[in-house]
Write a protein that holds these residues in place. Structure first.
Motif, PDB file in Angstrom:
ATOM      1  N   ASP A   1       0.741  -1.259   0.123  1.00  0.00           N
ATOM      2  CA  ASP A   1      -0.019   0.121   0.124  1.00  0.00           C
ATOM      3  C   ASP A   1       0.842   1.414   0.027  1.00  0.00           C
ATOM      4  O   ASP A   1       0.347   2.332   0.378  1.00  0.00           O
ATOM      5  N   THR A   2       2.303   1.214  -0.227  1.00  0.00           N
ATOM      6  CA  THR A   2       3.001   2.378  -0.286  1.00  0.00           C
ATOM      7  C   THR A   2       3.914   2.395  -1.388  1.00  0.00           C
ATOM      8  O   THR A   2       4.525   1.184  -1.833  1.00  0.00           O
TER       9      THR A   2
ATOM     10  N   ASP B   1       2.035  11.883  -3.376  1.00  0.00           N
ATOM     11  CA  ASP B   1       1.119  12.643  -2.705  1.00  0.00           C
ATOM     12  C   ASP B   1       1.976  13.447  -1.923  1.00  0.00           C
ATOM     13  O   ASP B   1       1.356  14.588  -1.264  1.00  0.00           O
ATOM     14  N   GLN B   2       3.221  13.549  -1.847  1.00  0.00           N
ATOM     15  CA  GLN B   2       4.024  14.297  -1.023  1.00  0.00           C
ATOM     16  C   GLN B   2       5.723  14.342  -1.897  1.00  0.00           C
ATOM     17  O   GLN B   2       5.906  13.364  -2.433  1.00  0.00           O
TER      18      GLN B   2
ATOM     19  N   GLU C   1       8.410  17.957   2.550  1.00  0.00           N
ATOM     20  CA  GLU C   1       9.008  17.496   3.742  1.00  0.00           C
ATOM     21  C   GLU C   1      10.752  17.688   3.448  1.00  0.00           C
ATOM     22  O   GLU C   1      11.061  17.169   2.500  1.00  0.00           O
TER      23      GLU C   1
ATOM     24  N   TRP D   1      14.791   6.164   7.201  1.00  0.00           N
ATOM     25  CA  TRP D   1      13.659   6.962   6.859  1.00  0.00           C
ATOM     26  C   TRP D   1      12.829   6.135   6.078  1.00  0.00           C
ATOM     27  O   TRP D   1      11.364   6.275   6.149  1.00  0.00           O
TER      28      TRP D   1
ATOM     29  N   LYS E   1      10.712   3.255   7.434  1.00  0.00           N
ATOM     30  CA  LYS E   1       9.827   3.598   8.543  1.00  0.00           C
ATOM     31  C   LYS E   1       8.551   4.282   7.533  1.00  0.00           C
ATOM     32  O   LYS E   1       7.327   3.851   7.972  1.00  0.00           O
ATOM     33  N   ARG E   2       8.893   4.744   6.557  1.00  0.00           N
ATOM     34  CA  ARG E   2       7.641   5.562   5.722  1.00  0.00           C
ATOM     35  C   ARG E   2       6.904   4.375   4.933  1.00  0.00           C
ATOM     36  O   ARG E   2       5.721   4.688   5.005  1.00  0.00           O
TER      37      ARG E   2
ATOM     38  N   GLU F   1       5.550   2.168   6.267  1.00  0.00           N
ATOM     39  CA  GLU F   1       4.511   1.719   7.250  1.00  0.00           C
ATOM     40  C   GLU F   1       3.243   2.358   7.094  1.00  0.00           C
ATOM     41  O   GLU F   1       2.427   2.194   7.538  1.00  0.00           O
ATOM     42  N   THR F   2       3.371   3.596   6.524  1.00  0.00           N
ATOM     43  CA  THR F   2       2.158   4.572   6.079  1.00  0.00           C
ATOM     44  C   THR F   2       2.097   4.349   4.595  1.00  0.00           C
ATOM     45  O   THR F   2       2.508   4.570   3.604  1.00  0.00           O
ATOM     46  N   PRO F   3       0.464   4.321   4.263  1.00  0.00           N
ATOM     47  CA  PRO F   3       0.147   4.073   2.986  1.00  0.00           C
ATOM     48  C   PRO F   3       0.236   5.482   2.342  1.00  0.00           C
ATOM     49  O   PRO F   3       0.410   6.600   2.873  1.00  0.00           O
ATOM     50  N   GLY F   4       0.472   5.279   1.048  1.00  0.00           N
ATOM     51  CA  GLY F   4       0.559   6.542   0.074  1.00  0.00           C
ATOM     52  C   GLY F   4       1.584   6.653  -0.885  1.00  0.00           C
ATOM     53  O   GLY F   4       2.315   5.434  -1.196  1.00  0.00           O
TER      54      GLY F   4
END
Length: 304
Positions: free
Chosen positions: A50-51, A81-82, A181, A263, A266-267, A269-272
């Motif tokens: 999902d990422t 998205d970012q 970011e 980093w 770790k990222r 772990e967050t969808p997108g």
């Protein structure tokens, strides 16, 4: 011992081009618009269920007219998205404050006094050549005039910080309303130079003076390899003699790449979908971000 430093002059110091230009008398950038030249810089992707994270290697300062923000790179950016950069460029007042904090040394010998006698006249001539009175930087740590000389020379050869990849990506992200970011702060990045031992800083400055006549050809070669999307050739050029300067390579390259790989892990772990843009040298060679990801069984695949 210090063969890495010419590469640092030509590559890593470019990250601070906007700050250095703000501190010096600028040499006008050529105003003619060149014909666009297509480029195909390298792009990688890291995925799980999902990422999606794109990894794009940048050149911080480019000549106008190089067409790279299209096709695969633009598609990946539009799908994201970012935007994540090495750092978010602070305003001029903040950067000036950081430079005064980390580089201004009002006590002790001047930069000129610390230089070997045979380098003092060439140093003064080099600064005068970019419109900076030599005494203006005499109360700074030696790393700062080294970086200033490097970036203030670039407009003579057609390089423009406004054409750098980060500037283009930042503008596109703001236009699209994408959040931006930074992986590091400006204070951290300037601190890498400020933390060099004094003797190393003097050597950095003397080698910068010696390398200035070759700076344009070195940068042209770097940009050519980047534009061809050849990370192996770029790695050989950027990371030449890294094994002979482990104390510098550790600070400027390997430790940062390892942190950035962590980093990314770790990222995941967050969808997108995220578009990461860092200096191309960080995505090339045996100490690259991708190499650190691979050690943790995370695959970065080249996007064709």
């Amino acid at each position: 011992m210090l063969k890495l430093l010419p590469q640092a002059v030509a590559a890593l110091a470019l990250a601070f081009a906007p700050a250095a230009f703000a501190q010096t008398t600028q040499v006008p950038v050529p105003t003619t618009t060149p014909a666009e030249v297509p480029a195909s810089p390298a792009l990688w992707v890291v995925k799980d269920k999902d990422t999606t994270i794109y990894l794009f290697g940048t050149i911080h300062v480019l000549k106008p007219g190089l067409r790279w923000f299209d096709k695969g790179v633009k598609t990946a950016f539009d799908q994201s998205d970012q935007l994540v950069l090495e750092l978010l460029e602070p305003d001029q007042a903040t950067m000036q404050g950081l430079i005064l904090k980390l580089a201004f040394k009002p006590e002790g010998p001047t930069v000129t006094e610390q230089l070997p006698e045979d380098k003092r006249a060439p140093y003064a001539a080099a600064l005068t050549g970019v419109g900076v009175p030599p005494q203006a930087l005499d109360k700074f740590a030696p790393w700062f005039p080294a970086v200033t000389l490097s970036v203030a020379t670039l407009p003579k050869y057609g390089y423009d910080p406004a054409s750098g990849a980060e500037r283009v990506l930042t503008g596109a992200a703001k236009d699209a309303g994408k959040p931006i970011e930074g992986l590091e702060t400006a204070e951290q990045q300037l601190g890498y130079f400020a933390g060099l031992p004094q003797a190393t800083q003097i050597k950095f400055l003397t080698m910068t003076i010696d390398q200035l006549p070759k700076l344009a050809s070195t940068l042209d070669q770097m940009v050519a390899e980047w534009a061809k999307g050849d990370p192996d050739a770029l790695a050989r050029l950027l990371n030449e003699d890294m094994d002979e300067t482990p104390e510098i390579a550790k600070v400027l390259l390997s430790e940062r790449n390892q942190r950035w790989a962590q980093w990314i892990e770790k990222r995941l772990e967050t969808p997108g979908t995220v578009f990461i843009a860092v200096g191309a040298g960080h995505l090339a060679g045996p100490e690259s971000v991708q190499a650190y990801l691979a050690k943790d069984k995370v695959k970065a695949a080249r996007v064709q």
